[in-house]
Scaffold this motif. Sequence first.
Motif, short mmCIF file in Angstrom:
data_model
loop_
_atom_site.label_atom_id
_atom_site.label_comp_id
_atom_site.label_asym_id
_atom_site.label_seq_id
_atom_site.Cartn_x
_atom_site.Cartn_y
_atom_site.Cartn_z
N GLY A 1 -19.45 -92.29 -13.19
CA GLY A 1 -20.83 -92.16 -12.71
C GLY A 1 -21.16 -93.00 -11.50
O GLY A 1 -22.21 -92.81 -10.88
N THR A 2 -20.27 -93.95 -11.12
CA THR A 2 -20.54 -94.72 -9.90
C THR A 2 -20.70 -93.75 -8.73
O THR A 2 -19.93 -92.82 -8.58
N VAL A 3 -21.74 -93.99 -7.92
CA VAL A 3 -22.01 -93.14 -6.76
C VAL A 3 -21.60 -93.85 -5.48
O VAL A 3 -22.02 -94.99 -5.23
N LEU A 4 -20.72 -93.19 -4.70
CA LEU A 4 -20.38 -93.68 -3.35
C LEU A 4 -21.18 -92.85 -2.36
O LEU A 4 -21.22 -91.62 -2.47
N LEU A 5 -21.83 -93.48 -1.39
CA LEU A 5 -22.52 -92.76 -0.32
C LEU A 5 -21.95 -93.27 0.99
O LEU A 5 -21.98 -94.48 1.25
N ALA A 6 -21.38 -92.37 1.78
CA ALA A 6 -20.69 -92.74 3.02
C ALA A 6 -21.46 -92.26 4.24
O ALA A 6 -21.78 -91.07 4.34
N ASP A 7 -21.76 -93.18 5.16
CA ASP A 7 -22.42 -92.82 6.42
C ASP A 7 -21.38 -92.36 7.43
O ASP A 7 -20.19 -92.67 7.32
N ASN A 8 -21.80 -91.59 8.43
CA ASN A 8 -20.99 -91.26 9.60
C ASN A 8 -19.77 -90.42 9.34
O ASN A 8 -18.75 -90.53 10.05
N VAL A 9 -19.82 -89.57 8.32
CA VAL A 9 -18.61 -88.81 7.98
C VAL A 9 -18.29 -87.74 9.04
O VAL A 9 -17.18 -87.21 9.06
N ILE A 10 -19.27 -87.46 9.94
CA ILE A 10 -19.05 -86.53 11.05
C ILE A 10 -18.96 -87.29 12.38
O ILE A 10 -18.07 -87.05 13.19
N CYS A 11 -19.88 -88.24 12.60
CA CYS A 11 -19.90 -88.98 13.87
C CYS A 11 -20.18 -90.46 13.62
O CYS A 11 -21.23 -90.79 13.09
N PRO A 12 -19.25 -91.35 13.88
CA PRO A 12 -17.93 -91.16 14.52
C PRO A 12 -16.92 -90.35 13.71
O PRO A 12 -15.97 -89.84 14.28
N GLY A 13 -17.11 -90.19 12.40
CA GLY A 13 -16.19 -89.39 11.61
C GLY A 13 -15.22 -90.22 10.80
O GLY A 13 -14.78 -91.29 11.23
N THR A 14 -14.95 -89.70 9.59
CA THR A 14 -14.01 -90.37 8.67
C THR A 14 -13.12 -89.29 8.04
O THR A 14 -13.20 -89.02 6.84
N PRO A 15 -12.29 -88.64 8.86
CA PRO A 15 -11.56 -87.46 8.38
C PRO A 15 -10.63 -87.71 7.19
O PRO A 15 -10.60 -86.92 6.25
N ASP A 16 -9.91 -88.85 7.22
CA ASP A 16 -8.97 -89.10 6.11
C ASP A 16 -9.74 -89.35 4.80
O ASP A 16 -9.33 -88.91 3.73
N TYR A 17 -10.90 -90.04 4.90
CA TYR A 17 -11.73 -90.29 3.71
C TYR A 17 -12.24 -88.97 3.14
O TYR A 17 -12.12 -88.71 1.93
N LEU A 18 -12.80 -88.11 4.02
CA LEU A 18 -13.34 -86.82 3.56
C LEU A 18 -12.26 -85.98 2.88
O LEU A 18 -12.49 -85.41 1.80
N GLU A 19 -11.09 -85.92 3.50
CA GLU A 19 -9.97 -85.14 2.96
C GLU A 19 -9.64 -85.62 1.55
O GLU A 19 -9.54 -84.86 0.60
N TYR A 20 -9.55 -86.94 1.40
CA TYR A 20 -9.18 -87.53 0.10
C TYR A 20 -10.26 -87.26 -0.95
O TYR A 20 -9.98 -86.72 -2.03
N ILE A 21 -11.49 -87.62 -0.60
CA ILE A 21 -12.57 -87.63 -1.60
C ILE A 21 -12.95 -86.20 -2.02
O ILE A 21 -13.31 -85.96 -3.17
N ARG A 22 -12.81 -85.24 -1.09
CA ARG A 22 -13.20 -83.86 -1.40
C ARG A 22 -12.11 -83.12 -2.19
O ARG A 22 -12.38 -82.13 -2.85
N ASN A 23 -10.88 -83.64 -2.12
CA ASN A 23 -9.77 -82.98 -2.82
C ASN A 23 -9.32 -83.72 -4.07
O ASN A 23 -8.46 -83.23 -4.79
N SER A 24 -9.91 -84.90 -4.30
CA SER A 24 -9.49 -85.67 -5.48
C SER A 24 -10.25 -85.19 -6.72
O SER A 24 -11.49 -85.07 -6.69
N PRO A 25 -9.53 -84.95 -7.83
CA PRO A 25 -10.19 -84.55 -9.08
C PRO A 25 -11.03 -85.69 -9.66
O PRO A 25 -11.82 -85.49 -10.57
#
Length: 214
Positions: A163-187
């Motif tokens: 239930g812990t909530v992570l909220l990440a700023d700037n995922v588009i600009c400047p962008g955090t592509p490796d983080y998005l890839e991981y977090i969106r594909n992790s079960p």
Amino acid sequence: TQSTRPQRLLGAVQKNATRGQPHSVLKAIDQFCTHTEWAMNVGDEKGCILDSVVSEVNPATVLELGTYCGYSTVRIASLLPPHAKLITLEFNPDFAAIARQVIAWAGLEDKVQLVEGASGDWIPKMKEQFGITTFDFVFLDHWKDRYLPDTKLMEECGLLRKGTVLLADNVICPGTPDYLEYIRNSPRYKSQYFKSHLEYTKVEDGLEKSVFQG
Ligand SMILES: C[C@H](C[C@H]1O[C@@H](n2cnc3c(N)ncnc32)[C@H](O)[C@@H]1O)NC(=O)c1cc(-c2ccc(F)cc2)cc(O)c1O
Ligand SMILES: [Mg+2]
């Protein structure tokens, strides 16, 4: 000698905001950054999304990575229930010094523990140093290439619970592509993208909200 942008931002707070009124501190910073000088605060548009997520979680323990001048620190702390604790990490001592004064002007120093240092060094020490078992809410807003390693580090250190909530700023600009890839594909996470704009601009940016599944 030349003043720095954070010093000029603090000056705008001391000139235009009322001590002890967090909303007036946020308004003074947003006006300064809109009319005088851009600065990398989360801003009011993404800030409203941050407010709604914080209010929904109603966290007792919060970790913020990347304090800068303390804008999002004030924004989050002003919404916390009594006795809730916000730990914010900032490794630039000049920025930390400004943030302390912004947080104090808002009258929120009792809810906030600003720690000077790098997230990679401090995350493993959270339990022993601050008596934290797990965080209810984490706001990621530091170096964009640290989001992924620090998320993995928080997992390894047992700082996240179901239930812990992570909220990440700037995922588009400047962008955090490796983080998005991981977090969106992790079960182990359920993620949701909140489309918005880079603070004080029309450039697309957004926040990624991810709930740890345990
Ligand atoms: C990284 C900064 C925010 C702060 O984070 C601290 N920091 C770093 N790494 C660590 C650590 N490992 N541990 C502790 N603190 C740490 C630092 O000293 C800054 O004060 N944020 C940004 O760079 C940032 C940049 C932009 C941006 C967007 C478009 C542009 F054209 C130009 C800039 C927008 C944003 O919304 C940001 O948030
Ligand atoms: Mg940011």
